[in-house]
Design an enzyme around this catalytic site. Structure first.
Site, PDB file in Angstrom:
ATOM      1  N   LYS A   1       0.701  14.456   0.879  1.00 52.63           N
ATOM      2  CA  LYS A   1      -0.846  15.018   0.563  1.00 52.63           C
ATOM      3  C   LYS A   1      -0.782  16.241   0.313  1.00 52.63           C
ATOM      4  O   LYS A   1      -1.728  16.750  -0.515  1.00 52.63           O
ATOM      5  CB  LYS A   1      -1.649  14.253   1.279  1.00 52.63           C
ATOM      6  CG  LYS A   1      -1.865  12.785   1.455  1.00 52.63           C
ATOM      7  CD  LYS A   1      -2.981  12.284   2.299  1.00 52.63           C
ATOM      8  CE  LYS A   1      -3.115  10.712   2.635  1.00 52.63           C
ATOM      9  NZ  LYS A   1      -3.897  10.109   1.496  1.00 52.63           N
TER      10      LYS A   1
ATOM     11  N   LYS B   1      -8.730  14.073   3.757  1.00 55.45           N
ATOM     12  CA  LYS B   1      -7.954  12.769   3.823  1.00 55.45           C
ATOM     13  C   LYS B   1      -6.904  13.040   5.029  1.00 55.45           C
ATOM     14  O   LYS B   1      -6.858  13.949   5.506  1.00 55.45           O
ATOM     15  CB  LYS B   1      -7.091  12.820   2.538  1.00 55.45           C
ATOM     16  CG  LYS B   1      -6.308  13.803   2.101  1.00 55.45           C
ATOM     17  CD  LYS B   1      -5.540  13.972   0.845  1.00 55.45           C
ATOM     18  CE  LYS B   1      -6.607  13.797  -0.333  1.00 55.45           C
ATOM     19  NZ  LYS B   1      -6.591  12.685  -0.988  1.00 55.45           N
ATOM     20  N   ARG B   2      -6.179  11.967   5.399  1.00 55.31           N
ATOM     21  CA  ARG B   2      -5.177  12.033   6.509  1.00 55.31           C
ATOM     22  C   ARG B   2      -4.312  13.270   6.093  1.00 55.31           C
ATOM     23  O   ARG B   2      -4.124  13.480   5.115  1.00 55.31           O
ATOM     24  CB  ARG B   2      -4.406  10.907   6.556  1.00 55.31           C
ATOM     25  CG  ARG B   2      -5.332   9.607   7.235  1.00 55.31           C
ATOM     26  CD  ARG B   2      -5.970  10.224   8.857  1.00 55.31           C
ATOM     27  NE  ARG B   2      -4.897  10.241   9.655  1.00 55.31           N
ATOM     28  CZ  ARG B   2      -4.553   9.218  11.003  1.00 55.31           C
ATOM     29  NH1 ARG B   2      -5.252   8.398  10.720  1.00 55.31           N
ATOM     30  NH2 ARG B   2      -3.728   9.592  11.563  1.00 55.31           N
TER      31      ARG B   2
ATOM     32  N   THR C   1      -8.418   6.590  -2.687  1.00 57.84           N
ATOM     33  CA  THR C   1      -9.931   6.035  -2.719  1.00 57.84           C
ATOM     34  C   THR C   1     -10.764   7.255  -2.672  1.00 57.84           C
ATOM     35  O   THR C   1     -11.993   7.269  -3.266  1.00 57.84           O
ATOM     36  CB  THR C   1     -10.085   5.038  -1.893  1.00 57.84           C
ATOM     37  OG1 THR C   1     -10.063   5.162  -0.623  1.00 57.84           O
ATOM     38  CG2 THR C   1      -9.550   3.829  -2.486  1.00 57.84           C
TER      39      THR C   1
ATOM     40  N   LYS D   1     -14.540   8.320  -4.814  1.00 53.17           N
ATOM     41  CA  LYS D   1     -15.827   8.739  -4.111  1.00 53.17           C
ATOM     42  C   LYS D   1     -16.387  10.016  -4.672  1.00 53.17           C
ATOM     43  O   LYS D   1     -17.513  10.189  -5.127  1.00 53.17           O
ATOM     44  CB  LYS D   1     -15.677   8.704  -2.656  1.00 53.17           C
ATOM     45  CG  LYS D   1     -15.258   7.355  -2.085  1.00 53.17           C
ATOM     46  CD  LYS D   1     -14.899   7.707  -0.591  1.00 53.17           C
ATOM     47  CE  LYS D   1     -14.110   6.667   0.087  1.00 53.17           C
ATOM     48  NZ  LYS D   1     -13.356   7.146   1.331  1.00 53.17           N
TER      49      LYS D   1
ATOM     50  N   HIS E   1       0.724  -1.110  -0.007  1.00 49.76           N
ATOM     51  CA  HIS E   1      -0.179  -0.096  -0.133  1.00 49.76           C
ATOM     52  C   HIS E   1       0.930   1.420   0.060  1.00 49.76           C
ATOM     53  O   HIS E   1       0.217   2.574   0.176  1.00 49.76           O
ATOM     54  CB  HIS E   1      -0.776  -0.029   1.231  1.00 49.76           C
ATOM     55  CG  HIS E   1      -2.169  -0.957   1.219  1.00 49.76           C
ATOM     56  ND1 HIS E   1      -3.465  -0.458   0.450  1.00 49.76           N
ATOM     57  CD2 HIS E   1      -2.387  -2.210   1.379  1.00 49.76           C
ATOM     58  CE1 HIS E   1      -4.249  -1.358   0.490  1.00 49.76           C
ATOM     59  NE2 HIS E   1      -3.690  -2.533   1.175  1.00 49.76           N
TER      60      HIS E   1
HETATM   61  C1  LIG Z   1     -12.052   7.297   1.588  1.00 47.32           C
HETATM   62  C2  LIG Z   1     -11.607   7.509   2.910  1.00 47.32           C
HETATM   63  C3  LIG Z   1     -10.312   7.656   3.007  1.00 47.32           C
HETATM   64  C4  LIG Z   1      -9.323   7.766   2.080  1.00 47.32           C
HETATM   65  O1  LIG Z   1      -9.051   8.944   1.376  1.00 47.32           O
HETATM   66  P1  LIG Z   1      -7.734   9.154   0.435  1.00 47.32           P
HETATM   67  O2  LIG Z   1      -8.180  10.774   0.007  1.00 47.32           O
HETATM   68  O3  LIG Z   1      -7.620   8.261  -0.539  1.00 47.32           O
HETATM   69  O4  LIG Z   1      -6.568   9.491   1.487  1.00 47.32           O
HETATM   70  C5  LIG Z   1      -9.807   8.010   4.413  1.00 47.32           C
HETATM   71  N1  LIG Z   1     -10.670   8.627   5.540  1.00 47.32           N
HETATM   72  C6  LIG Z   1     -12.081   8.086   5.183  1.00 47.32           C
HETATM   73  C7  LIG Z   1     -12.852   8.551   6.515  1.00 47.32           C
HETATM   74  C8  LIG Z   1     -12.563   7.836   3.913  1.00 47.32           C
HETATM   75  O5  LIG Z   1     -13.759   7.708   3.668  1.00 47.32           O
END
Ligand SMILES: *Cc1c(COP(=O)(O)O)cnc(C)c1O
Length: 831
Positions: free
Chosen positions: A570, A564-565, A672, A676, A373
């Site tokens: 990022k 995101k984190r 991911t 979404k 990952h």
């Molecule tokens: C989808 C999701 C992530 C992943 O987000 P990235 O932008 O791909 O890092 C992290 N936290 C939550 C709560 C999510 O739903």
């Protein structure tokens, strides 16, 4: 006591009565309120209605759960065991209601009490048993496996405390505990009959058995118990319910009893607490390991309990004959966190079931599959040999033997290449030798996969190049996906209804059907409906932002979102620099061509990650100044959204127009969140990183706002990177840095952001933020220009949704099933 076999008469007794004894849902709701929970409806709070409805719905799930188990047991298909330290499930009630088609019934049941389903659903705490993308991926995968009727069981840990709760005080992140189980969890069933015993510490003893064969055994270990709690994973309207088995750590009764007898009651209680510590808390580090003993204990605890579980069921069915075990079982390792499954399966097969090394190795290396990952070197797990030998002495012995045999093979195929042997050794030598968990996973698996096309290519050419040269066929790509049942159908009911009336319902289990929208992208009537849905979702998001931050978003402005984190790679900082640039333009009265914007940034920083926490503080400080500047008349808003989690993303992604996917190229494995947003019609502004590349391919270059260096450009640029020169040579950037460095955003706390501004100016800055800033500002200006042409924007938005089919986790899981697992649906629809 633990070896008790299930009572034969009990096991064969027919218990098929569940189906007909369930009353209509409203009656069941009432019954559970009164009897199960003992509450008088006149003063029951939403929380009790949530519990009562959840139990009523769960009872209906249970029926299919049982028949699915029977179908499982009756077929001799290959089973898959998905091992993950994280499952970021979010809420379960709506998911079950939706998948079982109980929406109308539930609404009717609640209507009698004047309640709305949405209010009741809000009473459910998120199951936050994960950090971010990796844990959420595991949850989407389970959903797709159930949807596709694949015989897959998830195995994880039932953390008492999930991901910490984030609040913001004086602009800084404050962590609080997430005691999600406090009010009980209606979605779990304890299965004490499947309790397993786990060993730690002790030492190994070598000897010769009765036949003169050498053996080694693990003695003097401390035991503790792993007690399973099963959660149902319902498939979509297909009467399939799969299982997620989560382990809780408990003290052994045996152990306590000895202490009691010696009169040492307090110590016995302490022992109990020490045992239970193992499943107490999720480690909140995303993309970095920190070498804590308790974390290694958690990993081994999960792996040992789960493998024993699978082996016990095998022995029940097949006795001690393991010839077909490898053919009928497959273990997917979600990153290296469960990598000790390789030596642990070896140990169990040899020490507990008497197999020789060669047979055990053939089975183990034929049924383990590893998903990588990350490309960040600091996130690659390594465990000190010293810790390993103390905690898991027998496992270390096995790892050493795997390594010896592997290096002997390398010596044979590459005679004289000592350097290669040093590079690929599972043991990193030095004063403090470490075990390289990724290498252990590669050597012990038949499949190694990355999670996006670029990521897999970079693994093959970089991090794992030596292994790729040895075993090219082991390596494969499985681009991530997300489930459209949660991330479109559930979270965006208005869009769901528009899709129903436009293209029908098939897309819910076949997202490629979204392509049918392409011809409608320029249809004025359809565009209008599309825009209305987005507008309503923006209103919903604006209300949610107001409730959580007190900041009012103008729903006529562009909603620009990065959630995101918080991590340097990022590049939330890049986003802030752009906001400061817009603010600077407003201050100097240069707003020509600027679109009004509401910028939302959210995410948790690992509690020990100082720079990430400082970035949170900067976002909050900039927001405070920007939102309160009298010169800024609704042209620009910035908020930091607190406690970002699954249930908040369910409101955020439908209301988003511009999705920020701006990582340094070559650092984000897949992403991911990007998927979404795309499904829900957001346009992406992004770098050529992770799955962004595939998003752009699917949507078309003209429907994506591209900027920045690509992965090879990043490698090249690092050689001569001179951020000071870039800043000095670009008026806009110079002004942004000047504002930041002048203390404009931290007048009361001079100097607090120096670490960040110095980092930006450092030629060694790994994330090349300043290198991409000009290109980012220009791409943002292009986005603003398109936003002014709503026809064009809506067209692009529709095309993005319409071409998001590739990013369904159903597609991803079909590929895992066909290409790695060789697993077939329990009930083949094609047949
Ligand atoms: C989808 C999701 C992530 C992943 O987000 P990235 O932008 O791909 O890092 C992290 N936290 C939550 C709560 C999510 O739903």
């Amino acid at each position: 006591m633990l070896d008790q076999k299930p009572n034969a008469t009990l096991a064969t007794t027919d218990l098929t009565l569940t189906s007909d004894i369930l009353a209509p849902l409203p009656d069941e709701l009432r019954r559970h309120l009164y009897f199960t929970l003992g509450h008088d409806n006149s003063k029951a709070e939403p929380h009790y209605f949530y519990q009562a409805l959840a139990i009523a719905v769960r009872d209906r799930v249970t029926k299919h759960w049982r028949t699915t188990r029977q179908r499982f047991a009756a077929t001799e298909a290959r089973r898959v065991h998905y091992f993950s330290l994280e499952f970021l499930l979010g809420r379960s009630l709506n998911n079950a209601i939706q998948n079982l088609g109980l929406d109308e019934d539930s609404r009717r049941a609640l209507h009698e009490y004047g309640l709305k389903l949405e209010e009741i659903e809000d009473a459910e705490p998120d199951a936050g048993l994960g950090n971010g993308g990796l844990g959420r991926l595991a949850a989407c995968f389970l959903d797709s496996c159930a949807n596709l009727e694949l015989p897959v069981v998830g195995y994880g840990i039932r953390y008492e405390f999930g991901m910490f709760h984030q609040t913001i005080r004086d602009g800084r992140q404050v962590e609080g505990p997430d005691h999600w189980l406090r009010d009980g969890n209606p979605w779990e069933i304890e299965r004490p009959e499947d309790t397993r015993t786990i060993k730690f510490y002790g030492h190994t003893q070598r000897g010769l058995d009765a036949n003169g064969k050498p053996f080694s055994k693990w003695v003097g270990a401390q035991d503790l118990l792993a007690v399973p709690y099963d959660m149902p994973i319902p498939g979509y309207k297909n009467e399939t319910v799969n299982t997620l088995r989560l382990w809780k750590a408990e003290a052994t009764d045996v152990f306590n009893l000895e202490e009691f007898n010696s009169g040492n009651y307090p110590d016995a209680v302490v022992q109990k607490n020490t045992a239970e510590q193992i499943s107490m808390v999720l480690y909140p580090n995303d993309a970095s390991e920190n070498g804590k003993e308790l974390r290694l204990k958690q990993q081994y605890f999960l792996v040992s309990a789960s493998l024993q579980d699978v082996l016990a069921k095998w022995v029940d069915q097949h006795g001690e004959d393991f010839t077909r075990f490898g053919e009928l079982n497959c273990f997917q390792l979600n990153d290296t966190h469960p990598a000790s499954a390789v030596p642990e399966l070896m140990r169990l097969l040899m020490d507990e079931h008497g197999l020789d090394w060669e047979s055990a190795w053939k089975i183990t290396s034929g049924c383990m599959a590893y998903t990588n990952h990350t490309l960040l070197p600091e996130a690659l797990e390594r465990w000190s040999v010293g810790l390993f030998s103390r905690l898991l002495p027998r496992l270390l012995e096995i790892i050493f033997e795997i390594n010896e045999r592997f290096l002997a093979e390398v010596a044979k195929s590459h005679p004289g290449d000592m350097e290669l042997r040093r590079r690929v050794s599972l043991v990193e030598e030095g004063d403090h030798p470490h075990i390289r968990m990724a290498y252990l996973s590669i050597v012990g698996s038949f499949s190694v996969n990355g999670v996006a096309a670029l990521h897999t290519e970079l693994l093959k050419s970089g991090l794992f190049a030596d292994f790729y040269a040895m075993w090219p066929k082991k390596f494969n790509n499985k681009t991530n996906g997300v489930t459209q049942r949660r991330w479109l159908s559930h979270c965006n009911p208005e869009l769901r209804n528009l899709l129903y009336e436009t293209i029908g319902t098939e897309w819910e289990s076949d997202l490629e059907q979204m392509k049918k929208l392409v011809p409608l992208a320029d249809d004025a009537a359809f565009q209008k409906k599309w825009a209305t849905v987005k507008q309503h979702n923006k209103k919903r998001l604006a209300d949610y932002v107001f409730e959580n931050t007190g900041v009012q978003f103008n729903t006529a402005a562009m909603f620009d979102v990065q959630v995101k984190r918080i991590h340097e790679y990022k590049r939330q900082l890049l986003n802030v620099l752009h906001v400061v640039h817009l603010y600077d333009r407003i201050r100097r009265g240069d707003t020509v061509g600027m679109a009004p914007r509401c910028v939302l940034i959210g995410g948790k920083a690992a509690p020990g990650y100082h720079v990430a926490k400082l970035i949170v503080k900067l976002i909050n400080n900039v927001a405070d100044v920007v939102n309160n500047d009298p010169k800024n008349k609704d042209m620009l808003k910035l908020v930091f959204f607190p406690n970002y989690r699954v249930s908040s993303m369910e409101i955020i992604c439908p209301g988003t127009e511009l999705s920020e996917q701006i990582s340094t190229a070559g650092k984000e494995a897949s992403g991911t969140g990007n998927m979404k947003f795309m499904m829900n019609g957001a346009l992406t502004i992004g770098t050529l990183d992770g799955a962004n590349i595939e998003i752009r391919e699917q949507a078309g270059d003209e429907n994506f706002f591209l900027f920045g260096l690509d992965a090879s450009g990043v490698v090249e640029a690092k050689k001569t990177y001179d951020p000071d020169a870039i800043i000095a040579g670009d008026e806009d950037i110079r002004r942004v840095m000047e504002l930041l460095e002048s203390g404009h955003f931290n007048e009361a706390e001079p100097g607090i952001f120096d670490l960040l501004t110095k980092g930006l100016r450092n030629p060694q800055d790994q994330w090349l933020t300043i290198a991409d800033l000009r290109s980012y500002i220009d791409a943002q200006a292009e986005a603003a220009k398109v936003y002014a042409d709503q026809k064009k924007w809506n067209r692009m938005s529709i095309i993005n949704s319409a071409t998001s089919g590739w990013f369904s986790s159903d597609r991803t899981i079909n590929q895992y099933a066909d290409e790695i697992w060789k697993a077939k649906p329990l009930r083949d629809k094609k047949a």
